[in-house]
Design an enzyme around this catalytic site. Structure first.
Site, PDB file in Angstrom:
ATOM      1  N   LYS A  28       0.850  -1.187   0.000  1.00 39.17           N
ATOM      2  CA  LYS A  28       0.000   0.000   0.000  1.00 39.17           C
ATOM      3  C   LYS A  28       0.890   1.241   0.000  1.00 39.17           C
ATOM      4  O   LYS A  28       1.926   1.273   0.668  1.00 39.17           O
ATOM      5  CB  LYS A  28      -0.880  -0.047   1.255  1.00 39.17           C
ATOM      6  CG  LYS A  28      -1.891   1.068   1.418  1.00 39.17           C
ATOM      7  CD  LYS A  28      -2.728   0.790   2.666  1.00 39.17           C
ATOM      8  CE  LYS A  28      -3.799   1.842   2.897  1.00 39.17           C
ATOM      9  NZ  LYS A  28      -4.647   1.493   4.074  1.00 39.17           N
ATOM     10  N   SER A  65      -9.343   1.590   3.343  1.00 38.05           N
ATOM     11  CA  SER A  65      -8.486   2.363   2.462  1.00 38.05           C
ATOM     12  C   SER A  65      -7.440   1.517   1.739  1.00 38.05           C
ATOM     13  O   SER A  65      -6.731   2.006   0.863  1.00 38.05           O
ATOM     14  CB  SER A  65      -7.776   3.456   3.264  1.00 38.05           C
ATOM     15  OG  SER A  65      -6.948   2.871   4.260  1.00 38.05           O
ATOM     16  N   SER A  75      -9.771  -0.653   7.600  1.00 44.22           N
ATOM     17  CA  SER A  75      -9.227  -0.533   6.255  1.00 44.22           C
ATOM     18  C   SER A  75      -8.644  -1.803   5.652  1.00 44.22           C
ATOM     19  O   SER A  75      -8.272  -1.817   4.492  1.00 44.22           O
ATOM     20  CB  SER A  75      -8.156   0.565   6.215  1.00 44.22           C
ATOM     21  OG  SER A  75      -8.757   1.832   6.316  1.00 44.22           O
TER      22      SER A  75
END
Length: 408
Positions: A44, A121, A145
């Site tokens: 990420k 996210s 997330s």
């Protein structure tokens, strides 16, 4: 620490999931021998990778921060374990959403349900895993997330015990709740990563508790999956499965408000100066959260923190040293990509009420993939004591196999 080969431009596959950031197209070999040798992973874009910019989902962040000269501690750990890093993937802006859309880089594809959102996210992480482009992906989980995307896309995800995995070289959001995580599409790989990254423990679950207040926040088909997991665990645990409430004498909405107030005040302390100075563009919903965060007083934050710590004590007492809690991983299946703001907000509130249980308590939560009555992906979660992560993963995999074999 091994000597790393230099990064190579490009990816060894086509990004069919629309998951990678433009500055994230590179590969980096890990150690030639290790427990994760032969596996590919993505990171990420909140994790630092030496020689490659960290964007945190926002071009203004990308432009205003220097290129890292060191890997984040967790990226280094995974490379040392032998896995090959296949670049960096999209995150919702500064990780402040569980939706999965980025104003600047778009919304990655949910390969398990292409007409539906991937969740965020860790949107790029889950999309890359669900599309089988990588074996696993590093993500983060502050308010859901990792757990929510895992549920929406039908993959495995672990929110780790708060503070268990290193967060050096990781862009923060709410430091009191931020955790480093990973997702995988195969249970054997998911457990293999756990064995490589987490220390073994002697913890063993003896009983489980279905949290009725969490089930009440979820749609019927999500609650039904949790009930099925309870039946499976009743055959695996000598103490059986009971029912209880996470928040007796209070409500999960109260807890959600404590989490939001405490966390958003921290977020503004971390990023408020940069936001005021740089004027970055945010997705409207995320911009609204930052505006609200800027208005939280120190007094309100301290009151929320005090209440949140009381909730932590309550949940940890319920878990004790031998109990797992069963909850839905999200309140619903993934909403349609075309869903409007009010519908998304309503689902988000219910989902955060569920997710704040482990968040406030700082406990590990594994989301194992299932299929809802509608045929769409949906996850069910097990929450365990602090530090039980590795054994909790093992138990979740056993539970999943029991569900697949129809033994419940």
């Amino acid at each position: 620490m091994h000597t790393l080969s230099p990064s190579r431009p490009g990816l060894p596959f086509t990004d069919t999931a629309q998951a990678w950031v433009p500055h994230g197209h590179f590969t980096l070999n890990g150690a030639p021998q290790g427990p994760l040798t032969g596996l590919r992973f993505a990171a990420k874009d909140v994790f630092d990778v030496a020689g490659h910019p960290t964007g945190a989902g926002n071009p203004a962040w990308l432009a205003s921060h220097p290129v890292p000269t060191r890997h984040s501690a967790l990226v280094q750990q995974v490379l040392d374990a032998g896995a090959t890093l296949c670049g960096k993937v999209i995150t919702d802006e500064l990780a402040y959403s569980i939706h999965g859309h980025n104003l600047h880089y778009g919304m990655p594809l949910n390969s398990a349900a292409p007409e539906r959102i991937p969740g965020g996210s860790s949107s790029g992480s889950v999309a890359a895993v669900a599309a089988r482009l990588v074996d696993f992906a590093l993500g983060t989980d502050t308010g859901g997330s990792t757990r929510v995307p895992a549920s929406y896309c039908g993959v495995w995800g672990l929110r780790t015990t708060h503070g268990l995995l290193p967060r050096e070289g990781l862009v923060p959001l709410h430091p009191s709740f931020d955790t480093a995580t990973w997702l995988a599409h195969d249970p054997a790989v998911f457990e293999r990563v756990a064995q490589a990254l987490l220390a073994p423990s002697i913890w063993r679950a003896e009983r489980a508790v279905l949290l009725e207040d969490a089930l009440a926040e979820a749609d019927t088909e999500l609650a039904a999956l949790a009930q099925q997991a309870g039946k499976a665990l009743s055959r695996l645990l000598r103490g059986g499965v009971g029912a209880g409430r996470a928040a007796p004498g209070a409500s999960l909405e109260d807890w959600r408000r404590h989490y939001v107030t405490w966390g958003s005040h921290e977020a503004w302390q971390v990023h408020g100066d940069w936001i005021a100075r740089s004027g970055p563009g945010f997705e409207p919903a995320i911009a609204g959260r930052w505006q609200a965060a800027s208005q939280v007083t120190t007094e309100a934050a301290e009151a929320a923190r005090t209440a949140g710590l009381a909730a932590r004590t309550q949940v940890r007492s319920l878990v004790g040293d031998n109990t797992v809690l069963i909850v839905p991983s999200a309140a619903s299946v993934a909403p349609l990509r075309s869903a409007g703001g009010p519908e998304i907000d309503a689902i988000r509130m219910r989902t955060l009420r569920i997710c704040c249980i482990a968040g406030l308590a700082g406990l590990p939560q594994v989301s194992l993939p299932g299929v809802a009555a509608s045929g769409l992906p949906a996850g069910v979660s097990l929450i365990g004591p602090a530090g039980s992560d590795r054994e909790l993963v093992r138990l979740a995999v056993q539970t999943w196999h029991a569900l697949q074999d129809g033994r419940c």
